[in-house]
Write a protein that holds these residues in place. Structure first.
Motif, PDB file in Angstrom:
ATOM      1  N   UNK B 111       0.825  -1.207   0.000  1.00  0.00           N
ATOM      2  CA  UNK B 111       0.000   0.000   0.000  1.00  0.00           C
ATOM      3  C   UNK B 111       0.859   1.256   0.000  1.00  0.00           C
ATOM      4  N   UNK B 112       1.976   1.192   0.725  1.00  0.00           N
ATOM      5  CA  UNK B 112       2.869   2.353   0.739  1.00  0.00           C
ATOM      6  C   UNK B 112       3.540   2.495  -0.629  1.00  0.00           C
ATOM      7  N   UNK B 113       3.918   1.366  -1.249  1.00  0.00           N
ATOM      8  CA  UNK B 113       4.462   1.441  -2.610  1.00  0.00           C
ATOM      9  C   UNK B 113       3.427   2.048  -3.559  1.00  0.00           C
ATOM     10  N   UNK B 114       2.143   1.818  -3.262  1.00  0.00           N
ATOM     11  CA  UNK B 114       1.081   2.413  -4.087  1.00  0.00           C
ATOM     12  C   UNK B 114       0.820   3.872  -3.750  1.00  0.00           C
ATOM     13  N   UNK B 115       1.534   4.404  -2.762  1.00  0.00           N
ATOM     14  CA  UNK B 115       1.431   5.835  -2.500  1.00  0.00           C
ATOM     15  C   UNK B 115       0.623   6.215  -1.276  1.00  0.00           C
ATOM     16  N   UNK B 116       0.123   5.226  -0.523  1.00  0.00           N
ATOM     17  CA  UNK B 116      -0.619   5.581   0.694  1.00  0.00           C
ATOM     18  C   UNK B 116       0.358   5.967   1.807  1.00  0.00           C
ATOM     19  N   UNK B 117      -0.160   6.717   2.744  1.00  0.00           N
ATOM     20  CA  UNK B 117       0.633   7.185   3.868  1.00  0.00           C
ATOM     21  C   UNK B 117       0.995   6.017   4.802  1.00  0.00           C
ATOM     22  N   UNK B 118       2.287   5.964   5.222  1.00  0.00           N
ATOM     23  CA  UNK B 118       2.725   4.878   6.108  1.00  0.00           C
ATOM     24  C   UNK B 118       1.917   4.848   7.403  1.00  0.00           C
ATOM     25  N   UNK B 119       1.703   6.000   7.974  1.00  0.00           N
ATOM     26  CA  UNK B 119       0.981   6.093   9.248  1.00  0.00           C
ATOM     27  C   UNK B 119      -0.454   5.621   9.112  1.00  0.00           C
TER      28      UNK B 119
END
Lengths: 269, 253
Positions: B111-119
């Motif tokens: 999901x982070x690779x897809x651009x979502x925020x880590x937090x």
């Protein structure tokens, strides 16, 4: 507890502005009708839509469980009564995200007035009644755009009972049978809706809802809604460039904007 | 010990495997599973993106390419939550070993690779149980690509990260996407105390290492009688020709 808001492109989001960049500039208005089951939201939306379209505005509507992605899945899951609370919340979140990204934001970008039948607040209220962690819920739905106005249609339980009974009768979920004790539809409807109303009342303060007394006639409620919506859309230009009917004198441009009236919950009966 | 978010511990053991595609983690988990069953332990298994009800929605979204990074993330969280509530949590409460092929770290990486925020993604999964052991099968990008892309298989739209517009070429897009996921995994080793296994080592060497790490945790685990019919057949001189129709259920845990 105040929702933390993030401003982006002159629009506010409830925390993580995950969608702000793709949302771009939103010229339309997001108008939300909230309230418990049987309070008359869908009738009012149908009436408001017709009125606004007659005035020359472009209007779109959206509502819970209507997403192309997860709407059917959610209905199937509710039909089967088999999913746990967290999973249900996440399916609601998926349905909401899909509609926000693919219906609501594009319509607002294109300058539509978007009337939505329930927003994140109904999902949050139903989850809180079932004991979900409030902090978790708020962060899951923190990507939501803050609406231009949220109407809270409030009605007493006896009013709800008579409306639900004369319309279609009690329903498994509206009676909270998934978690309430016992199997009695009437008792549970009353108990469940009372708890929901208590959650809505708390959310109304937290998220600054515009309260509307929905114990009154449909026409009275409609007139209140119209009046408040006129202020929200005062600086929008309808296609036929006239002032919306029934909005009264909109005031001179440059004048101080009129405050939306907040009716206290105690006075609402 | 598997630990609930509120700090309470569960009697069961939750062992999960993570790694990019082609790291060989599923093979290793399968070998571990067979060994544990052979040792007489009660073993439950849960696989990423396999919840029946939720998978219908996911499949629809993938087929029609409806998924955005946000809805992709949320629907996978729903799948995870369904499996957690129905498969993993009850088994852990009962004291069984739960093996999970991919866990929340897959979502954190993808999901982070897809651009979502880590937090945001971490808060989304804050209801997850902390595993007893989280294995991370580490392999270089080149090695995993070599394993996966040999024979140029058909890559799926989301698998190749084509929704991200990294490249029009599915293979190039897959390479770039896997590289981003690998970076996220590597950054999580310290954050979540992942147990790193060198996934380029020979298969059985890796498995030996995995078993050595698992072994100390195998105390007070619920046991199960596996393949009890074998003993009956050998003792009684039967062939079990009417067992065929029911055996798949028995071997599937």
């Amino acid at each position: 507890m105040n929702p933390r808001k993030i401003e982006n492109n002159q629009r506010a989001y409830y925390g993580y502005d995950l969608l702000a960049r793709q949302a771009g500039k939103l010229n339309g208005r997001l108008i939300v009708l909230e309230g418990t089951d049987g309070v008359g939201r869908s009738s009012q939306i149908a009436l408001l839509r017709e009125w606004l379209e007659n005035e020359g505005y472009a209007v779109a509507t959206s509502g819970l469980k209507r997403s192309k992605l997860a709407g059917k899945g959610l209905s199937d899951a509710m039909g089967g009564h088999t999913l746990g609370d967290t999973t249900m919340n996440l399916l609601y979140a998926t349905d909401f995200a899909d509609r926000l990204e693919r219906e609501i934001l594009p319509a607002l970008r294109a300058g539509f007035i978007m009337l939505t039948d329930r927003y994140i607040y109904s999902i949050i209220a139903r989850a809180l009644v079932r004991g979900t962690d409030p902090m978790w819920l708020r962060s899951v739905f923190s990507f939501a755009l803050v609406p231009d106005i949220v109407f809270y249609l409030e009605a007493d339980v006896p009013t709800l009972v008579s409306r639900v009974l004369s319309a279609r009768g009690f329903d498994y979920w509206e009676s909270g049978l998934d978690f309430m004790p016992g199997r009695d539809y009437y008792e549970n409807f009353v108990g469940y809706q009372r708890r929901l109303i208590a959650q809505f009342d708390a959310l109304a303060d937290e998220y600054v809802f515009h309260r509307i007394d929905a114990n009154r006639s449909m026409h009275d409620v409609f007139c209140d809604l119209k009046g408040a919506i006129c202020e929200i859309i005062a600086d929008m230009k309808p296609a036929n460039a006239g002032e919306p009917e029934g909005c009264g004198d909109p005031g001179e441009p440059g004048e101080e904007p009129q405050q939306v009236e907040e009716t206290g919950g105690d006075e609402a009966t | 010990m598997a630990t609930l978010p509120d700090g309470r511990t569960l009697p069961g053991k939750l062992i999960i495997v993570e790694g990019i595609d082609g790291s060989g983690k599923s093979t290793q988990l399968d070998l571990l599973r067979k060994w544990l069953i052979g040792e007489g332990y009660c073993v439950a298994f849960s696989e990423w993106n396999s919840s029946d009800i939720v998978r219908k929605v996911t499949r629809r979204g993938k087929k029609k390419e409806l998924l955005t990074p946000l809805s992709f993330s949320l629907i996978h969280a729903a799948d995870f939550s369904d499996r957690l509530e129905r498969q993993m949590l009850p088994a852990l409460k009962a004291g069984a070993i739960v093996l999970a092929d991919r866990y929340v770290y897959t979502a954190f990486a993808r999901d982070v690779a897809r651009g979502l925020d880590r937090g945001y993604v971490r808060e989304l999964y804050s209801f997850a149980i902390r595993p007893t052991i989280a294995f991370y099968f580490r392999v270089s990008l080149d090695e995993s690509l070599k394993r996966i892309l040999t024979g140029r298989p058909q890559l799926k739209y989301y698998e190749a990260g084509l929704d991200l517009d990294l490249s029009d070429d599915p293979y190039e897009s897959f390479r770039l996407f896997q590289g981003m996921i690998l970076e996220e995994y590597d950054a999580m080793v310290d954050e979540f105390d992942l147990t790193v296994i060198d996934a380029t080592a020979p298969l059985l060497e890796q498995q030996d290492e995995v078993r050595k790490i698992v072994d100390p945790y195998l105390t007070n685990v619920l046991s199960a009688e596996h393949s009890a019919w074998r003993e009956v057949l050998s003792q009684e001189g039967l062939h079990g020709r009417y067992l065929d129709s029911i055996l798949p259920e028995q071997t599937e845990l």
